[in-house]
Design a protein around this motif. Structure first.
Motif, PDB file in Angstrom:
ATOM      1  N   PRO A   1       0.426 -13.742   5.881  1.00  0.00           N
ATOM      2  CA  PRO A   1      -0.569 -13.552   4.741  1.00  0.00           C
ATOM      3  C   PRO A   1      -1.550 -12.307   4.702  1.00  0.00           C
ATOM      4  O   PRO A   1      -2.091 -11.957   3.751  1.00  0.00           O
ATOM      5  N   HIS A   2      -1.582 -11.524   5.737  1.00  0.00           N
ATOM      6  CA  HIS A   2      -2.277 -10.442   6.042  1.00  0.00           C
ATOM      7  C   HIS A   2      -1.614  -9.050   5.910  1.00  0.00           C
ATOM      8  O   HIS A   2      -2.001  -7.958   6.119  1.00  0.00           O
ATOM      9  N   ALA A   3      -0.356  -9.361   5.317  1.00  0.00           N
ATOM     10  CA  ALA A   3       0.570  -8.225   5.270  1.00  0.00           C
ATOM     11  C   ALA A   3       0.100  -6.939   4.252  1.00  0.00           C
ATOM     12  O   ALA A   3      -0.383  -7.496   3.102  1.00  0.00           O
TER      13      ALA A   3
ATOM     14  N   LYS B   1       4.290  -1.864  -5.160  1.00  0.00           N
ATOM     15  CA  LYS B   1       5.060  -3.143  -5.965  1.00  0.00           C
ATOM     16  C   LYS B   1       4.419  -4.379  -5.231  1.00  0.00           C
ATOM     17  O   LYS B   1       3.769  -4.306  -3.904  1.00  0.00           O
ATOM     18  N   LEU B   2       4.781  -5.436  -5.888  1.00  0.00           N
ATOM     19  CA  LEU B   2       4.307  -6.741  -5.187  1.00  0.00           C
ATOM     20  C   LEU B   2       5.166  -7.016  -4.175  1.00  0.00           C
ATOM     21  O   LEU B   2       6.331  -6.967  -3.970  1.00  0.00           O
ATOM     22  N   ILE B   3       4.313  -7.616  -3.031  1.00  0.00           N
ATOM     23  CA  ILE B   3       5.206  -7.964  -1.780  1.00  0.00           C
ATOM     24  C   ILE B   3       5.518  -9.327  -1.995  1.00  0.00           C
ATOM     25  O   ILE B   3       4.762 -10.046  -2.647  1.00  0.00           O
TER      26      ILE B   3
ATOM     27  N   ALA C   1       9.001  -1.220   2.206  1.00  0.00           N
ATOM     28  CA  ALA C   1       8.124  -0.086   3.000  1.00  0.00           C
ATOM     29  C   ALA C   1       8.081  -0.333   4.506  1.00  0.00           C
ATOM     30  O   ALA C   1       8.252   0.469   5.139  1.00  0.00           O
ATOM     31  N   LYS C   2       8.320  -1.196   5.191  1.00  0.00           N
ATOM     32  CA  LYS C   2       8.593  -1.543   6.282  1.00  0.00           C
ATOM     33  C   LYS C   2       9.757  -0.817   7.120  1.00  0.00           C
ATOM     34  O   LYS C   2       9.775  -0.328   8.059  1.00  0.00           O
TER      35      LYS C   2
ATOM     36  N   ARG D   1       0.791  -1.371   0.114  1.00  0.00           N
ATOM     37  CA  ARG D   1      -0.225   0.016   0.038  1.00  0.00           C
ATOM     38  C   ARG D   1       0.875   1.156  -0.166  1.00  0.00           C
ATOM     39  O   ARG D   1       0.158   2.486  -0.340  1.00  0.00           O
ATOM     40  N   VAL D   2       2.150   1.259   0.306  1.00  0.00           N
ATOM     41  CA  VAL D   2       3.026   2.211   0.250  1.00  0.00           C
ATOM     42  C   VAL D   2       3.783   2.367  -0.913  1.00  0.00           C
ATOM     43  O   VAL D   2       3.861   3.582  -1.797  1.00  0.00           O
TER      44      VAL D   2
END
Length: 125
Positions: free
Chosen positions: A112-114, A101-103, A120-121, A97-98
């Protein structure tokens, strides 16, 4: 959304299966946690001295408070997993969301809820 910037339907189906299993386990854990802090059964302390009874009641209160906190945390985890399912349905799952790009798949398999990539983290710190 560009197809190169989202996971394939096959990948999304795999993630959905993983998340559904995690929700099932999390709901079982939540039920167990709730049953422990709702348990009002007397443990038979009537025959012990008042001092020990006070210690036990204090310990029991602390334990119930800890279980309530665990239950709140577990409910949030379940809610986050359900939100991830919604993102799968919207085909936005796995997009940071920042950065947009694909996680990485490995991260999503572990968390799985990232909603944030490692990049970004790290920017948050």
């Amino acid at each position: 959304m560009d197809d190169n910037n989202r996971y394939s339907d096959k990948d999304l189906a795999e993630f959905k299966e993983l998340i559904l299993k995690k929700i099932e386990y999390a709901q079982e854990d939540l039920a167990l946690i709730k049953s422990t802090f709702k348990n009002d059964s007397d443990n038979g302390t009537d025959d012990t001295s008042p001092t020990f009874k006070a210690f036990e009641e204090g310990s029991e209160t602390m334990s119930k408070e800890a279980n309530v906190q665990l239950a709140i945390r577990q409910e949030k985890f379940i809610r986050d997993l359900k939100n991830a399912l919604q993102r799968i349905e919207n085909k936005t799952y796995g997009v940071c969301r920042v950065t947009g790009k694909l996680i990485q798949k490995e991260r999503l398999k572990l968390v799985p809820h990232a909603t944030l990539s490692i990049e970004a983290k790290n920017m948050q710190q």
